[in-house]
Design a protein around this motif. Structure first.
Motif, PDB file in Angstrom:
ATOM      1  N   PHE A   1     -62.753  50.607  -6.743  1.00 47.95           N
ATOM      2  CA  PHE A   1     -61.858  50.137  -7.807  1.00 47.95           C
ATOM      3  C   PHE A   1     -60.840  49.126  -7.279  1.00 47.95           C
ATOM      4  O   PHE A   1     -60.452  48.193  -7.993  1.00 47.95           O
ATOM      5  CB  PHE A   1     -61.178  51.325  -8.493  1.00 47.95           C
ATOM      6  CG  PHE A   1     -61.921  51.778  -9.717  1.00 47.95           C
ATOM      7  CD1 PHE A   1     -61.485  51.437 -10.994  1.00 47.95           C
ATOM      8  CD2 PHE A   1     -63.088  52.514  -9.602  1.00 47.95           C
ATOM      9  CE1 PHE A   1     -62.188  51.826 -12.125  1.00 47.95           C
ATOM     10  CE2 PHE A   1     -63.809  52.907 -10.707  1.00 47.95           C
ATOM     11  CZ  PHE A   1     -63.361  52.565 -11.987  1.00 47.95           C
TER      12      PHE A   1
ATOM     13  N   ARG B   1     -61.463  46.998  -4.944  1.00 44.94           N
ATOM     14  CA  ARG B   1     -62.232  45.754  -4.838  1.00 44.94           C
ATOM     15  C   ARG B   1     -62.481  45.147  -6.219  1.00 44.94           C
ATOM     16  O   ARG B   1     -62.372  43.920  -6.405  1.00 44.94           O
ATOM     17  CB  ARG B   1     -63.561  46.031  -4.146  1.00 44.94           C
ATOM     18  CG  ARG B   1     -64.485  44.815  -4.034  1.00 44.94           C
ATOM     19  CD  ARG B   1     -63.811  43.650  -3.316  1.00 44.94           C
ATOM     20  NE  ARG B   1     -64.684  42.494  -3.219  1.00 44.94           N
ATOM     21  CZ  ARG B   1     -64.280  41.266  -2.910  1.00 44.94           C
ATOM     22  NH1 ARG B   1     -62.984  41.015  -2.681  1.00 44.94           N
ATOM     23  NH2 ARG B   1     -65.146  40.274  -2.818  1.00 44.94           N
ATOM     24  N   ALA B   2     -62.798  45.981  -7.209  1.00 43.01           N
ATOM     25  CA  ALA B   2     -63.009  45.483  -8.572  1.00 43.01           C
ATOM     26  C   ALA B   2     -61.737  44.824  -9.104  1.00 43.01           C
ATOM     27  O   ALA B   2     -61.789  43.777  -9.770  1.00 43.01           O
ATOM     28  CB  ALA B   2     -63.447  46.624  -9.485  1.00 43.01           C
ATOM     29  N   HIS B   3     -60.594  45.403  -8.786  1.00 42.12           N
ATOM     30  CA  HIS B   3     -59.319  44.829  -9.214  1.00 42.12           C
ATOM     31  C   HIS B   3     -59.110  43.466  -8.560  1.00 42.12           C
ATOM     32  O   HIS B   3     -58.666  42.500  -9.202  1.00 42.12           O
ATOM     33  CB  HIS B   3     -58.185  45.791  -8.876  1.00 42.12           C
ATOM     34  CG  HIS B   3     -56.853  45.364  -9.394  1.00 42.12           C
ATOM     35  ND1 HIS B   3     -55.981  44.593  -8.652  1.00 42.12           N
ATOM     36  CD2 HIS B   3     -56.240  45.567 -10.588  1.00 42.12           C
ATOM     37  CE1 HIS B   3     -54.894  44.357  -9.347  1.00 42.12           C
ATOM     38  NE2 HIS B   3     -55.014  44.935 -10.550  1.00 42.12           N
TER      39      HIS B   3
ATOM     40  N   GLU C   1     -71.390  41.452  -8.022  1.00 42.77           N
ATOM     41  CA  GLU C   1     -70.661  42.429  -7.200  1.00 42.77           C
ATOM     42  C   GLU C   1     -70.092  43.546  -8.057  1.00 42.77           C
ATOM     43  O   GLU C   1     -70.126  44.716  -7.672  1.00 42.77           O
ATOM     44  CB  GLU C   1     -69.553  41.737  -6.403  1.00 42.77           C
ATOM     45  CG  GLU C   1     -68.902  42.684  -5.399  1.00 42.77           C
ATOM     46  CD  GLU C   1     -67.973  41.995  -4.415  1.00 42.77           C
ATOM     47  OE1 GLU C   1     -67.302  42.715  -3.640  1.00 42.77           O
ATOM     48  OE2 GLU C   1     -67.902  40.738  -4.420  1.00 42.77           O
ATOM     49  N   LEU C   2     -69.568  43.219  -9.226  1.00 43.99           N
ATOM     50  CA  LEU C   2     -69.038  44.251 -10.118  1.00 43.99           C
ATOM     51  C   LEU C   2     -70.139  45.193 -10.592  1.00 43.99           C
ATOM     52  O   LEU C   2     -69.925  46.414 -10.714  1.00 43.99           O
ATOM     53  CB  LEU C   2     -68.342  43.609 -11.325  1.00 43.99           C
ATOM     54  CG  LEU C   2     -66.968  42.990 -11.057  1.00 43.99           C
ATOM     55  CD1 LEU C   2     -66.481  42.206 -12.272  1.00 43.99           C
ATOM     56  CD2 LEU C   2     -65.948  44.078 -10.680  1.00 43.99           C
TER      57      LEU C   2
ATOM     58  N   ILE D   1     -70.730  47.510  -7.817  1.00 45.64           N
ATOM     59  CA  ILE D   1     -69.639  48.487  -7.757  1.00 45.64           C
ATOM     60  C   ILE D   1     -69.840  49.570  -8.816  1.00 45.64           C
ATOM     61  O   ILE D   1     -69.646  50.765  -8.556  1.00 45.64           O
ATOM     62  CB  ILE D   1     -68.282  47.775  -7.953  1.00 45.64           C
ATOM     63  CG1 ILE D   1     -67.930  46.968  -6.694  1.00 45.64           C
ATOM     64  CG2 ILE D   1     -67.169  48.775  -8.274  1.00 45.64           C
ATOM     65  CD1 ILE D   1     -66.714  46.088  -6.849  1.00 45.64           C
ATOM     66  N   ARG D   2     -70.241  49.150 -10.002  1.00 45.60           N
ATOM     67  CA  ARG D   2     -70.473  50.115 -11.081  1.00 45.60           C
ATOM     68  C   ARG D   2     -71.576  51.098 -10.701  1.00 45.60           C
ATOM     69  O   ARG D   2     -71.444  52.319 -10.919  1.00 45.60           O
ATOM     70  CB  ARG D   2     -70.843  49.362 -12.367  1.00 45.60           C
ATOM     71  CG  ARG D   2     -71.004  50.266 -13.586  1.00 45.60           C
ATOM     72  CD  ARG D   2     -71.424  49.460 -14.810  1.00 45.60           C
ATOM     73  NE  ARG D   2     -71.624  50.334 -15.952  1.00 45.60           N
ATOM     74  CZ  ARG D   2     -72.182  49.962 -17.099  1.00 45.60           C
ATOM     75  NH1 ARG D   2     -72.596  48.695 -17.258  1.00 45.60           N
ATOM     76  NH2 ARG D   2     -72.343  50.827 -18.085  1.00 45.60           N
TER      77      ARG D   2
ATOM     78  N   ASN E   1     -70.321  53.482  -7.965  1.00 54.47           N
ATOM     79  CA  ASN E   1     -69.404  54.464  -8.535  1.00 54.47           C
ATOM     80  C   ASN E   1     -70.174  55.641  -9.133  1.00 54.47           C
ATOM     81  O   ASN E   1     -69.828  56.809  -8.910  1.00 54.47           O
ATOM     82  CB  ASN E   1     -68.543  53.794  -9.613  1.00 54.47           C
ATOM     83  CG  ASN E   1     -67.644  54.787 -10.334  1.00 54.47           C
ATOM     84  OD1 ASN E   1     -66.721  55.340  -9.758  1.00 54.47           O
ATOM     85  ND2 ASN E   1     -67.925  55.015 -11.617  1.00 54.47           N
TER      86      ASN E   1
ATOM     87  N   LEU F   1     -65.469  49.801 -15.627  1.00 46.61           N
ATOM     88  CA  LEU F   1     -66.237  48.839 -14.837  1.00 46.61           C
ATOM     89  C   LEU F   1     -67.164  48.006 -15.728  1.00 46.61           C
ATOM     90  O   LEU F   1     -67.359  46.803 -15.476  1.00 46.61           O
ATOM     91  CB  LEU F   1     -67.038  49.566 -13.761  1.00 46.61           C
ATOM     92  CG  LEU F   1     -66.186  50.204 -12.643  1.00 46.61           C
ATOM     93  CD1 LEU F   1     -67.030  51.088 -11.752  1.00 46.61           C
ATOM     94  CD2 LEU F   1     -65.463  49.141 -11.823  1.00 46.61           C
TER      95      LEU F   1
ATOM     96  N   ALA G   1     -65.120  45.374 -17.159  1.00 45.35           N
ATOM     97  CA  ALA G   1     -64.834  44.319 -16.182  1.00 45.35           C
ATOM     98  C   ALA G   1     -65.988  43.322 -16.104  1.00 45.35           C
ATOM     99  O   ALA G   1     -65.770  42.100 -16.048  1.00 45.35           O
ATOM    100  CB  ALA G   1     -64.555  44.930 -14.816  1.00 45.35           C
TER     101      ALA G   1
ATOM    102  N   LEU H   1     -58.510  48.432 -15.183  1.00 49.39           N
ATOM    103  CA  LEU H   1     -58.810  48.713 -13.772  1.00 49.39           C
ATOM    104  C   LEU H   1     -57.628  49.363 -13.069  1.00 49.39           C
ATOM    105  O   LEU H   1     -57.801  50.259 -12.230  1.00 49.39           O
ATOM    106  CB  LEU H   1     -59.211  47.421 -13.062  1.00 49.39           C
ATOM    107  CG  LEU H   1     -60.616  46.893 -13.386  1.00 49.39           C
ATOM    108  CD1 LEU H   1     -60.770  45.455 -12.892  1.00 49.39           C
ATOM    109  CD2 LEU H   1     -61.687  47.795 -12.762  1.00 49.39           C
TER     110      LEU H   1
END
Length: 281
Positions: free
Chosen positions: A87, A89-91, A113-114, A117-118, A121, A178, A181, A200
């Motif tokens: 999170f 990194r997502a921010h 990349e997001l 990340i999702r 997670n 996510l 995002a 986020l």
């Protein structure tokens, strides 16, 4: 006189047999380092040792439970740390997307990349350990007995970690945030990215709160373990006093009783020879 002499001899024989048995018992206790080898030696102490043994067995079971709980708690803490990193990194990516003009290549890289990340997670939320046990409990916490009448939840539920995040009055999940995002980066509307930034931040705050709660669970397990260790030491000391051989005292007693037995046997032999001589004459 002969009857009295015979009775006296029988009494002396029994006394010497008793000394021999005492010496043999002491030698056995020195060899085994245990002075209690049967209930008849000290019935009251034997009962106490048996009760302490039952308590120690229960203590051992609770310690096994705590070790199991600690393993689960540490794994949950590690996964929450990974989710925090995701999170964060997502921010960072959303800040980048919101503060500069993205070309198509940059936008595609951030979206990719997001999306990764999702996926990560979800993997951390739904992961199972090597025994097939979920890292986070499903719906209802599994309580682990760690002491008499004390049961602890050692990890949070997947739902408590993932769900129920209030974002400006709207309940969202970590996955919802996510997904938002990803959509915000793909969108050309600045307001979408601003809203995603807020979500986020709320998601990260929620993860940090769960990390704090998991840390409290770990502290409670550590305190329970310390308490069991203290009790174990007390039980071990009590048991040792009841059943362990005091080698210094035992060896000194053996030496003393051996001397007494040797002296008694020597005197008995002399008296017995004299009596037979008198009877013959």
């Amino acid at each position: 006189m002969v009857a009295l002499t015979a009775q006296t001899m029988a009494t002396e024989i029994r006394r010497q047999q008793g000394l021999s048995k005492n010496i043999a018992d002491l030698q056995a206790s020195v060899s085994s380092t245990k002075k209690l080898n049967s209930p008849s030696q000290d019935p009251q102490a034997w009962v106490q040792v048996s009760e302490i043994g039952r308590q120690q067995a229960q203590q051992s079971a609770w310690k096994t439970n705590i070790n199991y709980g600690n393993a689960r708690a540490q794994k949950a803490e590690a996964n929450l740390g990974q989710i925090n990193t995701l999170f964060s990194r997502a921010h960072e990516l959303m800040v980048r997307a919101s503060s500069s003009t993205l070309n198509a290549s940059d936008q595609a890289a951030i979206v990719a990349e997001l999306q990764g990340i999702r996926q990560s997670n979800q993997e951390f939320l739904n992961e199972k350990d090597y025994q097939g046990v979920p890292v986070f409990d499903d719906a209802t916490p599994t309580l682990v007995p760690v002491a008499r009448g004390v049961n602890m939840d050692v990890v949070g539920t997947r739902q408590s970690v993932s769900d129920g995040i209030d974002v400006n009055g709207t309940p969202m999940t970590l996955d919802d945030i996510l997904a938002q995002a990803v959509a915000a980066v793909q969108s050309t509307v600045p307001a979408d990215r601003a809203a995603s930034l807020t979500s986020l931040e709320k998601g990260l705050d929620h993860v940090i709160l769960n990390q704090s709660q998991q840390g409290i669970r770990g502290d409670r397990l550590d305190n329970a373990s310390t308490s069991l260790t203290d009790i174990d030491q007390g039980l071990a000391e009590r048991r040792s006093k009841l059943e362990d051989t005091d080698l210094t005292t035992a060896l000194a007693t053996i030496q003393s009783q051996l001397l007494s037995l040797e002296a008694a046997q020597s005197a008995f032999a002399r008296i017995n020879r004299q009596t037979l001589f008198d009877l013959i004459n």
